[in-house]
Design a protein around this motif. Sequence first.
Motif, PDB file in Angstrom:
ATOM      1  N   LYS A   1       5.641   2.563 -11.686  1.00 44.28           N
ATOM      2  CA  LYS A   1       6.869   3.297 -11.369  1.00 44.28           C
ATOM      3  C   LYS A   1       6.649   4.254 -10.205  1.00 44.28           C
ATOM      4  O   LYS A   1       6.545   5.469 -10.378  1.00 44.28           O
ATOM      5  CB  LYS A   1       7.324   4.091 -12.594  1.00 44.28           C
ATOM      6  CG  LYS A   1       7.672   3.206 -13.755  1.00 44.28           C
ATOM      7  CD  LYS A   1       8.399   3.985 -14.823  1.00 44.28           C
ATOM      8  CE  LYS A   1       8.421   3.228 -16.120  1.00 44.28           C
ATOM      9  NZ  LYS A   1       7.329   3.625 -17.026  1.00 44.28           N
ATOM     10  N   PRO A   2       6.552   3.727  -8.997  1.00 43.88           N
ATOM     11  CA  PRO A   2       6.362   4.607  -7.844  1.00 43.88           C
ATOM     12  C   PRO A   2       7.549   5.563  -7.687  1.00 43.88           C
ATOM     13  O   PRO A   2       8.668   5.215  -8.066  1.00 43.88           O
ATOM     14  CB  PRO A   2       6.311   3.636  -6.663  1.00 43.88           C
ATOM     15  CG  PRO A   2       6.157   2.283  -7.242  1.00 43.88           C
ATOM     16  CD  PRO A   2       6.672   2.317  -8.638  1.00 43.88           C
ATOM     17  N   ARG A   3       7.243   6.716  -7.115  1.00 45.42           N
ATOM     18  CA  ARG A   3       8.297   7.734  -6.984  1.00 45.42           C
ATOM     19  C   ARG A   3       9.456   7.203  -6.111  1.00 45.42           C
ATOM     20  O   ARG A   3       9.246   6.415  -5.190  1.00 45.42           O
ATOM     21  CB  ARG A   3       7.729   9.025  -6.394  1.00 45.42           C
ATOM     22  CG  ARG A   3       7.322   8.883  -4.947  1.00 45.42           C
ATOM     23  CD  ARG A   3       6.713  10.167  -4.419  1.00 45.42           C
ATOM     24  NE  ARG A   3       6.341   9.986  -3.026  1.00 45.42           N
ATOM     25  CZ  ARG A   3       5.425  10.701  -2.393  1.00 45.42           C
ATOM     26  NH1 ARG A   3       4.765  11.644  -3.046  1.00 45.42           N
ATOM     27  NH2 ARG A   3       5.165  10.477  -1.127  1.00 45.42           N
TER      28      ARG A   3
ATOM     29  N   ILE B   1       0.844  -1.208   0.000  1.00 44.41           N
ATOM     30  CA  ILE B   1       0.000   0.000   0.000  1.00 44.41           C
ATOM     31  C   ILE B   1       0.875   1.252   0.000  1.00 44.41           C
ATOM     32  O   ILE B   1       0.680   2.169  -0.790  1.00 44.41           O
ATOM     33  CB  ILE B   1      -0.946  -0.001   1.216  1.00 44.41           C
ATOM     34  CG1 ILE B   1      -1.952  -1.147   1.086  1.00 44.41           C
ATOM     35  CG2 ILE B   1      -1.675   1.343   1.361  1.00 44.41           C
ATOM     36  CD1 ILE B   1      -2.819  -1.374   2.320  1.00 44.41           C
ATOM     37  N   LYS B   2       1.889   1.279   0.871  1.00 46.81           N
ATOM     38  CA  LYS B   2       2.598   2.562   0.995  1.00 46.81           C
ATOM     39  C   LYS B   2       3.490   2.875  -0.192  1.00 46.81           C
ATOM     40  O   LYS B   2       3.612   4.013  -0.616  1.00 46.81           O
ATOM     41  CB  LYS B   2       3.368   2.659   2.310  1.00 46.81           C
ATOM     42  CG  LYS B   2       4.542   1.766   2.495  1.00 46.81           C
ATOM     43  CD  LYS B   2       5.095   1.924   3.907  1.00 46.81           C
ATOM     44  CE  LYS B   2       5.658   0.611   4.397  1.00 46.81           C
ATOM     45  NZ  LYS B   2       5.893   0.582   5.818  1.00 46.81           N
TER      46      LYS B   2
ATOM     47  N   LEU C   1      -4.171   4.028  -8.577  1.00 48.30           N
ATOM     48  CA  LEU C   1      -4.859   4.653  -9.716  1.00 48.30           C
ATOM     49  C   LEU C   1      -5.809   5.744  -9.238  1.00 48.30           C
ATOM     50  O   LEU C   1      -5.866   6.840  -9.809  1.00 48.30           O
ATOM     51  CB  LEU C   1      -5.656   3.612 -10.503  1.00 48.30           C
ATOM     52  CG  LEU C   1      -4.852   2.585 -11.303  1.00 48.30           C
ATOM     53  CD1 LEU C   1      -5.802   1.730 -12.139  1.00 48.30           C
ATOM     54  CD2 LEU C   1      -3.829   3.248 -12.213  1.00 48.30           C
ATOM     55  N   ALA C   2      -6.552   5.433  -8.141  1.00 50.83           N
ATOM     56  CA  ALA C   2      -7.523   6.405  -7.632  1.00 50.83           C
ATOM     57  C   ALA C   2      -6.824   7.693  -7.195  1.00 50.83           C
ATOM     58  O   ALA C   2      -7.412   8.772  -7.228  1.00 50.83           O
ATOM     59  CB  ALA C   2      -8.297   5.798  -6.472  1.00 50.83           C
ATOM     60  N   ARG C   3      -5.576   7.586  -6.789  1.00 46.71           N
ATOM     61  CA  ARG C   3      -4.840   8.775  -6.321  1.00 46.71           C
ATOM     62  C   ARG C   3      -3.962   9.378  -7.419  1.00 46.71           C
ATOM     63  O   ARG C   3      -3.138  10.253  -7.168  1.00 46.71           O
ATOM     64  CB  ARG C   3      -3.980   8.400  -5.115  1.00 46.71           C
ATOM     65  CG  ARG C   3      -4.820   8.098  -3.879  1.00 46.71           C
ATOM     66  CD  ARG C   3      -3.985   7.478  -2.807  1.00 46.71           C
ATOM     67  NE  ARG C   3      -2.933   8.340  -2.317  1.00 46.71           N
ATOM     68  CZ  ARG C   3      -3.067   9.236  -1.340  1.00 46.71           C
ATOM     69  NH1 ARG C   3      -4.241   9.388  -0.754  1.00 46.71           N
ATOM     70  NH2 ARG C   3      -2.040   9.965  -0.957  1.00 46.71           N
ATOM     71  N   GLY C   4      -4.086   8.844  -8.620  1.00 49.50           N
ATOM     72  CA  GLY C   4      -3.329   9.392  -9.743  1.00 49.50           C
ATOM     73  C   GLY C   4      -1.848   9.021  -9.705  1.00 49.50           C
ATOM     74  O   GLY C   4      -1.008   9.740 -10.253  1.00 49.50           O
ATOM     75  N   CYS C   5      -1.515   7.910  -9.049  1.00 54.48           N
ATOM     76  CA  CYS C   5      -0.100   7.502  -8.993  1.00 54.48           C
ATOM     77  C   CYS C   5       0.154   6.432 -10.056  1.00 54.48           C
ATOM     78  O   CYS C   5      -0.741   5.661 -10.376  1.00 54.48           O
ATOM     79  CB  CYS C   5       0.238   6.898  -7.629  1.00 54.48           C
ATOM     80  SG  CYS C   5      -0.175   7.965  -6.258  1.00 54.48           S
ATOM     81  N   ASP C   6       1.377   6.400 -10.549  1.00 52.83           N
ATOM     82  CA  ASP C   6       1.750   5.400 -11.550  1.00 52.83           C
ATOM     83  C   ASP C   6       2.087   4.087 -10.834  1.00 52.83           C
ATOM     84  O   ASP C   6       3.085   4.006 -10.126  1.00 52.83           O
ATOM     85  CB  ASP C   6       2.970   5.915 -12.335  1.00 52.83           C
ATOM     86  CG  ASP C   6       3.414   4.934 -13.416  1.00 52.83           C
ATOM     87  OD1 ASP C   6       2.992   3.768 -13.379  1.00 52.83           O
ATOM     88  OD2 ASP C   6       4.196   5.355 -14.288  1.00 52.83           O
ATOM     89  N   PRO C   7       1.264   3.039 -11.010  1.00 53.10           N
ATOM     90  CA  PRO C   7       1.514   1.803 -10.252  1.00 53.10           C
ATOM     91  C   PRO C   7       2.822   1.116 -10.637  1.00 53.10           C
ATOM     92  O   PRO C   7       3.425   0.453  -9.807  1.00 53.10           O
ATOM     93  CB  PRO C   7       0.334   0.902 -10.618  1.00 53.10           C
ATOM     94  CG  PRO C   7      -0.574   1.699 -11.444  1.00 53.10           C
ATOM     95  CD  PRO C   7       0.107   2.922 -11.899  1.00 53.10           C
TER      96      PRO C   7
ATOM     97  N   TYR D   1       1.646   6.040  -1.596  1.00 49.96           N
ATOM     98  CA  TYR D   1       2.317   7.048  -0.752  1.00 49.96           C
ATOM     99  C   TYR D   1       1.494   7.385   0.500  1.00 49.96           C
ATOM    100  O   TYR D   1       1.630   8.450   1.086  1.00 49.96           O
ATOM    101  CB  TYR D   1       2.674   8.329  -1.537  1.00 49.96           C
ATOM    102  CG  TYR D   1       3.192   8.050  -2.931  1.00 49.96           C
ATOM    103  CD1 TYR D   1       4.028   6.966  -3.169  1.00 49.96           C
ATOM    104  CD2 TYR D   1       2.838   8.852  -4.013  1.00 49.96           C
ATOM    105  CE1 TYR D   1       4.496   6.676  -4.449  1.00 49.96           C
ATOM    106  CE2 TYR D   1       3.303   8.572  -5.297  1.00 49.96           C
ATOM    107  CZ  TYR D   1       4.128   7.482  -5.501  1.00 49.96           C
ATOM    108  OH  TYR D   1       4.582   7.198  -6.760  1.00 49.96           O
ATOM    109  N   ILE D   2       0.629   6.439   0.877  1.00 54.96           N
ATOM    110  CA  ILE D   2      -0.116   6.594   2.138  1.00 54.96           C
ATOM    111  C   ILE D   2       0.630   5.793   3.196  1.00 54.96           C
ATOM    112  O   ILE D   2       1.068   4.656   2.929  1.00 54.96           O
ATOM    113  CB  ILE D   2      -1.554   6.029   2.030  1.00 54.96           C
ATOM    114  CG1 ILE D   2      -2.317   6.744   0.912  1.00 54.96           C
ATOM    115  CG2 ILE D   2      -2.296   6.177   3.363  1.00 54.96           C
ATOM    116  CD1 ILE D   2      -3.694   6.132   0.643  1.00 54.96           C
ATOM    117  N   HIS D   3       0.737   6.343   4.391  1.00 56.28           N
ATOM    118  CA  HIS D   3       1.393   5.623   5.469  1.00 56.28           C
ATOM    119  C   HIS D   3       0.643   4.329   5.767  1.00 56.28           C
ATOM    120  O   HIS D   3      -0.580   4.334   5.925  1.00 56.28           O
ATOM    121  CB  HIS D   3       1.452   6.515   6.723  1.00 56.28           C
ATOM    122  CG  HIS D   3       1.819   5.736   7.940  1.00 56.28           C
ATOM    123  ND1 HIS D   3       0.943   5.543   8.970  1.00 56.28           N
ATOM    124  CD2 HIS D   3       2.942   5.076   8.257  1.00 56.28           C
ATOM    125  CE1 HIS D   3       1.530   4.801   9.896  1.00 56.28           C
ATOM    126  NE2 HIS D   3       2.750   4.507   9.492  1.00 56.28           N
ATOM    127  N   ALA D   4       1.378   3.216   5.837  1.00 56.84           N
ATOM    128  CA  ALA D   4       0.754   1.926   6.161  1.00 56.84           C
ATOM    129  C   ALA D   4       1.731   1.107   6.991  1.00 56.84           C
ATOM    130  O   ALA D   4       2.928   1.134   6.752  1.00 56.84           O
ATOM    131  CB  ALA D   4       0.394   1.185   4.872  1.00 56.84           C
TER     132      ALA D   4
END
Length: 587
Positions: A576-578, A471-472, A568-574, A476-479
């Motif tokens: 290639k995470p930052r 998840i994190k 995807l819901a948060r607009g992040c590239d699954p 980029y959400i704390h998990a």
Amino acid sequence: MCGIIGYKGNKDGNEVVLKGLHSLEYRGYDSWGIASVHENEIKIIKKVGQIGHIKLKDLGFPKSNLALGHTRWATHGGVSEINAHPHLSKNKKIVVVHNGIVENFQELRRFLEEQGFEFISETDSEIFPHLIEYFMEQKINFEGAVRRTLNKIEGSFAIVAINLESKEMVGARHGSPLVAGIGNGEFFLASDVPPFLAYTKKAVYLDDGELTIINKHIKFINIETGKEIKKQHQTIEWDVEQAKKGKYPHFMLKEINEQKDTIKLAAEQPPELIKKVTKMIEDARGVFFVGCGTSYHACVSAAYVFAKISKIHVNVVIASEFSEYEDFLTDKTLVVALSQSGETADLLEAIRTAKKHNCKTFSVVNVVGSSLTRLCDRNIMMNAGPEICVLSTKSYTSQLTILLLLAYSVAGKLGKAKELIDTVSKSVGEIIDTNLKKLKQLATKIKDATDFFLIGRGLAFPSALEGALKIKEISYIHAEGFAGAELKHGTIALIEDGVPVFVLSTPATRHLILSNAMEIKSRGGYIIGIDSEDNDVFDYFIKVPDVGNAEPILWIIPIQIFSYYIALARGCDPDKPRNLAKSVTVK
Ligand code: M6R
């Protein structure tokens, strides 16, 4: 952690290198660059950001039969066009791309500056072209100058270098991967095989301390002695289609789906190998499982399955911490390395430490020909095919499958493992297909959560750790993952209205984990239960069948799907995470 590629042959090198960089981007994607070699000049393009949709025409280069490229994960020097590779020598005749870290770069830089070399970038990598030029000024040929340069380097490298005048291409490695692809009158050098799979399946993996020089032919040389080495090629079995997204929008979704087959494939191991590895475990006095990230979570799972099924204790250590245990290593110790890539620097270092003490070693690894396979006494291949998404998904369930196989084999019940794995792999398709839509809705509903917690007891605990990582790293959400009872020793303070908590429940742990779930729910937590049966405490229920000791293989799948959709819901590239790279080849 960067991707490098070089091409010499009769095709347009710009195109081969550009396509190759697309397939190497999983190794780093903060900037990229390509050098195209022409009669009298080397043309270079460098850009910040992903190479993504760059087309051949965007490069603006005339055709060339000789080119190299780089996709970067920054170590020394910020993310900028200047720091992006390739780097040129002062006279602009030598061009180099590098993956690794030059530890003595300040000292070498000082030396070169005293000799009149001016550094344009802040990178350690710019050392290479200047030092090669420095040696060539002393009438040493290109190959000799590269060797002398590499003999001065402390640290790790895989490089590809081209000399404008002789039109020769050189590759060399020490600590970072490099493989040569041998086609019909054409040669490729790359960090990994996907860039040349479409052109040839013949590959020669370089070992540490080796260099290859390519003119009309290819030759392998020992960097230190300069002596020629005879190397055998291997035939790569991976298909070019396996390294493509195909009908899927992202590699992650493709690789999650591939688990319908890969779990079964992981269990298809040569019986003789399983026998030998089982004996290694039985004969050992002290067993250590080492790995990093997801592979480390599989090691934690190993501790549970070996305790439960084989009734033996194994130690589990994060690879980068392994040297702390050196005092306990002897020639009777067995060290088991888990890795998808087989190139993780911390893990390779742990195995080198084990070797120093004459420990026995075996790996569970996905990438054929990777450095790890050449270090360990034996290797169990995961058979998962290329895993391109930065997040480990199918490689994790393959690792768990192989661990289960081994644990049952040590217990003398290999047949039971096969039965379980068969049942599990039959359920995977259903879990994926029934949950895709549902979990997309759930992810969309709770995409703005700021924290996630995951709890599990026993075999479910490592799955909670791995679920939190999924998840994190992608949303980029704390998990955070916890053993069920542990949350109330402090972290429960963070539970308030609506905080989502995944509860991984099993028939064996149900009565306790559900009371832990209740404690969380009483404080406002939103409970997402994963279990074979529903319960009132769950606000949201994900059903997985009860498959006994094989449960960890199944629990993670809905969390992988959830992670994909929340990204995807948060607009992040699954894919290639930052800030991440697939292979972490620096310590
Ligand atoms: O290739 P490895 O399995 O050795 O990689 C180890 C970690 O870098 C890796 O598992 C990482 O944590 C995952 N990509 C996370 O999804």
